[in-house]
Design a protein around this motif. Structure first.
Motif, PDB file in Angstrom:
ATOM      1  N   ARG A 131     -35.330  -7.649  58.592  1.00  4.69           N
ATOM      2  CA  ARG A 131     -34.470  -7.957  57.448  1.00  4.69           C
ATOM      3  C   ARG A 131     -33.025  -7.544  57.685  1.00  4.69           C
ATOM      4  O   ARG A 131     -32.099  -8.258  57.286  1.00  4.69           O
ATOM      5  CB  ARG A 131     -35.010  -7.272  56.193  1.00  4.69           C
ATOM      6  CG  ARG A 131     -36.309  -7.875  55.692  1.00  4.69           C
ATOM      7  CD  ARG A 131     -36.714  -7.244  54.377  1.00  4.69           C
ATOM      8  NE  ARG A 131     -37.936  -7.829  53.831  1.00  4.69           N
ATOM      9  CZ  ARG A 131     -38.389  -7.598  52.617  1.00  4.69           C
ATOM     10  NH1 ARG A 131     -37.744  -6.779  51.811  1.00  4.69           N
ATOM     11  NH2 ARG A 131     -39.505  -8.163  52.194  1.00  4.69           N
TER      12      ARG A 131
ATOM     13  N   ARG B 158     -29.724  -4.963  49.820  1.00  3.52           N
ATOM     14  CA  ARG B 158     -30.795  -5.361  48.901  1.00  3.52           C
ATOM     15  C   ARG B 158     -32.141  -5.522  49.596  1.00  3.52           C
ATOM     16  O   ARG B 158     -33.115  -4.850  49.262  1.00  3.52           O
ATOM     17  CB  ARG B 158     -30.423  -6.671  48.199  1.00  3.52           C
ATOM     18  CG  ARG B 158     -29.400  -6.503  47.094  1.00  3.52           C
ATOM     19  CD  ARG B 158     -29.995  -5.786  45.899  1.00  3.52           C
ATOM     20  NE  ARG B 158     -29.007  -5.615  44.821  1.00  3.52           N
ATOM     21  CZ  ARG B 158     -29.227  -4.917  43.744  1.00  3.52           C
ATOM     22  NH1 ARG B 158     -30.382  -4.309  43.556  1.00  3.52           N
ATOM     23  NH2 ARG B 158     -28.295  -4.795  42.812  1.00  3.52           N
ATOM     24  N   GLU B 159     -32.228  -6.419  50.552  1.00  2.66           N
ATOM     25  CA  GLU B 159     -33.524  -6.684  51.187  1.00  2.66           C
ATOM     26  C   GLU B 159     -33.900  -5.648  52.243  1.00  2.66           C
ATOM     27  O   GLU B 159     -35.035  -5.177  52.267  1.00  2.66           O
ATOM     28  CB  GLU B 159     -33.544  -8.096  51.771  1.00  2.66           C
ATOM     29  CG  GLU B 159     -33.595  -9.177  50.708  1.00  2.66           C
ATOM     30  CD  GLU B 159     -34.714  -8.953  49.705  1.00  2.66           C
ATOM     31  OE1 GLU B 159     -35.869  -8.786  50.121  1.00  2.66           O
ATOM     32  OE2 GLU B 159     -34.428  -8.927  48.494  1.00  2.66           O
TER      33      GLU B 159
ATOM     34  N   GLY C  14     -35.443  -3.730  49.234  1.00  2.00           N
ATOM     35  CA  GLY C  14     -36.618  -4.589  49.283  1.00  2.00           C
ATOM     36  C   GLY C  14     -37.788  -3.971  50.018  1.00  2.00           C
ATOM     37  O   GLY C  14     -38.937  -4.053  49.570  1.00  2.00           O
TER      38      GLY C  14
ATOM     39  N   GLY D 100     -41.271 -11.894  52.882  1.00  2.00           N
ATOM     40  CA  GLY D 100     -41.248 -11.553  51.472  1.00  2.00           C
ATOM     41  C   GLY D 100     -42.360 -10.610  51.067  1.00  2.00           C
ATOM     42  O   GLY D 100     -43.233 -10.241  51.864  1.00  2.00           O
TER      43      GLY D 100
ATOM     44  N   SER E  30     -29.984 -10.154  57.603  1.00  2.00           N
ATOM     45  CA  SER E  30     -28.956  -9.896  56.595  1.00  2.00           C
ATOM     46  C   SER E  30     -27.584  -9.701  57.226  1.00  2.00           C
ATOM     47  O   SER E  30     -26.568 -10.217  56.723  1.00  2.00           O
ATOM     48  CB  SER E  30     -29.325  -8.662  55.765  1.00  2.00           C
ATOM     49  OG  SER E  30     -30.545  -8.853  55.090  1.00  2.00           O
TER      50      SER E  30
ATOM     51  N   THR F 152     -31.940 -14.047  53.268  1.00  2.00           N
ATOM     52  CA  THR F 152     -32.341 -12.700  53.694  1.00  2.00           C
ATOM     53  C   THR F 152     -33.741 -12.336  53.216  1.00  2.00           C
ATOM     54  O   THR F 152     -34.203 -11.222  53.471  1.00  2.00           O
ATOM     55  CB  THR F 152     -31.341 -11.653  53.160  1.00  2.00           C
ATOM     56  OG1 THR F 152     -31.444 -11.584  51.723  1.00  2.00           O
ATOM     57  CG2 THR F 152     -29.918 -12.018  53.534  1.00  2.00           C
ATOM     58  N   TRP F 153     -34.435 -13.236  52.520  1.00  2.00           N
ATOM     59  CA  TRP F 153     -35.754 -12.925  51.972  1.00  2.00           C
ATOM     60  C   TRP F 153     -36.885 -13.190  52.953  1.00  2.00           C
ATOM     61  O   TRP F 153     -38.030 -13.420  52.546  1.00  2.00           O
ATOM     62  CB  TRP F 153     -35.991 -13.713  50.685  1.00  2.00           C
ATOM     63  CG  TRP F 153     -35.059 -13.352  49.580  1.00  2.00           C
ATOM     64  CD1 TRP F 153     -34.139 -12.338  49.577  1.00  2.00           C
ATOM     65  CD2 TRP F 153     -34.921 -14.005  48.325  1.00  2.00           C
ATOM     66  NE1 TRP F 153     -33.442 -12.311  48.403  1.00  2.00           N
ATOM     67  CE2 TRP F 153     -33.898 -13.329  47.607  1.00  2.00           C
ATOM     68  CE3 TRP F 153     -35.549 -15.090  47.729  1.00  2.00           C
ATOM     69  CZ2 TRP F 153     -33.505 -13.708  46.336  1.00  2.00           C
ATOM     70  CZ3 TRP F 153     -35.161 -15.470  46.460  1.00  2.00           C
ATOM     71  CH2 TRP F 153     -34.149 -14.788  45.766  1.00  2.00           C
TER      72      TRP F 153
ATOM     73  N   SER G 128     -28.247 -15.595  49.322  1.00  2.00           N
ATOM     74  CA  SER G 128     -29.164 -14.450  49.312  1.00  2.00           C
ATOM     75  C   SER G 128     -30.586 -14.768  49.762  1.00  2.00           C
ATOM     76  O   SER G 128     -31.201 -13.980  50.487  1.00  2.00           O
ATOM     77  CB  SER G 128     -29.194 -13.808  47.923  1.00  2.00           C
ATOM     78  OG  SER G 128     -27.968 -13.187  47.640  1.00  2.00           O
TER      79      SER G 128
END
Length: 420
Positions: free
Chosen positions: A97, A135-136, A140, A70, A101, A66-67, A63
């Motif tokens: 992102r 998520r991101e 995010g 930030g 991802s 994919t950050w 995971s």
């Protein structure tokens, strides 16, 4: 009267309300995680539960990839840019992102198809990794916009609601005797639901339009800015899950399931305790400019954290048998001893977290990267020797050594920074 005026200040009131919602969301997630783990542990049995935990470990290692871009980069950009550029900022971050991802998801699926891991672990992971796609890129990005307004309530409400629904679905699927691989898709469904809710909320707040656009220059900036922080976070999460990655090669999945059961409870306790540092950081560290005052605050925070962690560890150590038996059942009796030792990891973990606040305050990105690289290297070296001699208990020694190494880097940096 002064404190009352501060509380009635709109910015302070908004920040306080945001902290309350963050606390409620964390408590909900911890409670849900414990309930779900108990249900799955009893339904799967130690062997399959060990494979489930290993699949989750692989997800948590993958995971951080994919950050990219930030919150430490995206939130200040949103704040400092004119409001009319919001669509360009969010659109550029989303494009970056979603690309990263999607690539990570496809590569993981290819690895699963090529047999890079146990077949059942791969089948579980196939559904779990879909969370990276939502998520991101979706959650995010929109959450960064909410953070820029100090208003995380929509995201937190969505997260708490979907967590409760997921727990109910896990219970129903277990009662209906669904195949273990099917459960991973519940996590994918949860992340997709949160992303959809937040996307609809953003559109409603902006006249029914998304208005996201990609700016090439901003895209390139997001791709390079924060890279050091990004690599540091990847090293940190790899360190946190290195014990299970290395144990998988030396012990059975049943024993790994018992070890993971103990560690999951311990990690929830550490997360709950570390909420203290996240809550008090702005007032006692980030906003303090006088060196002498910052030193005094840090001494008090270190003492308070040590007291809380030791008291919690003593209580959990004494109740280990009761807690493991209630949550996971008699098949996990072997986890009791591991849990009794694991809870003491909260002491170095808590002290490291307080020291890390100073690293973050001064945005010492290379210190952050060096710290987690050192912790990772130390834990790996200790695990190589200790796991062969002590099994699962050796992995705890590796974690303890890594935490102590990271804490030493923090203390060295604090002495250097505050002395200058």
């Amino acid at each position: 009267m002064l404190s009352l005026k501060r509380f009635t200040n709109p910015d302070v009131a908004r920040a306080f309300a945001n902290i309350v919602w963050l606390g409620l969301e964390r408590l909900t997630q911890i409670a849900v995680a414990i309930v779900i783990s108990g249900v799955l542990a009893r339904y799967f049995g130690p062997d399959v539960f060990g494979k489930w935990q290993y699949a989750n470990t692989l997800l948590l290692v993958l995971s951080p990839i994919t950050w990219v871009c930030g919150a430490e980069i995206l939130v200040p950009t949103i704040v400092n840019r004119p409001p009319q550029e919001l669509g360009t900022v969010l659109g550029s971050a989303f494009a970056l992102r979603i690309g990263v991802s999607a690539a990570a998801l496809v590569l993981t699926w290819i690895g699963i198809a090529l047999g890079a891991t146990d077949p059942l672990v791969g089948a579980m992971l196939a559904g779990l990794v879909v969370t990276m796609l939502f998520r991101e890129p979706f959650v995010g990005v929109i959450n960064a916009w909410l953070q820029s307004m100090t208003y995380s309530k929509p995201q937190l409400l969505a997260s708490m609601t979907t967590a409760a629904i997921k727990a109910l679905l896990v219970f129903l699927l277990a009662r209906a005797a669904f195949a273990p691989a099917a459960f991973g898709w519940l996590w994918a469904l949860e992340s997709a639901a949160i992303g959809a809710v937040l996307l609809l909320y953003f559109r409603r707040r902006h006249g029914g339009k998304l208005g996201w656009h990609v700016d090439r220059a901003l895209f390139r900036h997001f791709a390079t800015a924060g890279t050091v922080f990004w690599l540091g976070l990847i090293c940190m999460y790899l360190f946190l899950k290195l014990d299970r990655l290395m144990l998988e090669r030396t012990i059975s999945f049943a024993d790994l399931g018992r070890y993971s059961a103990a560690q999951q409870l311990n990690e929830n306790w550490i997360t709950l305790a570390l909420m203290l540092s996240q809550t008090i950081a702005p007032a006692f560290v980030y906003r303090v400019q006088e060196t002498a005052q910052l030193r005094r605050n840090l001494v008090r925070l270190f003492a308070l954290t040590a007291l809380v962690m030791v008291a919690g560890a003593l209580l959990l150590d004494a109740l280990a048998g009761f807690i493991i038996g209630r949550v996971f059942g008699p098949a996990y009796e072997g986890a009791i001893g591991i849990f009794r030792w694991a809870v003491w990891l909260s002491v170095p973990a808590g002290l490291e977290a307080i020291g890390n606040l100073v690293v973050l305050k001064y945005q010492a990105k290379y210190v952050l990267l060096a710290k987690w690289l050192l912790a990772l290297a130390v834990a790996f070296a200790v695990n190589l020797v200790a796991i062969a001699r002590f099994g699962a208990y050796g992995a705890l020694l590796g974690l303890a050594a890594g935490y102590l190494a990271a804490a030493c880097v923090n203390l060295y940096y604090i002495r250097f920074k505050l002395a200058s």
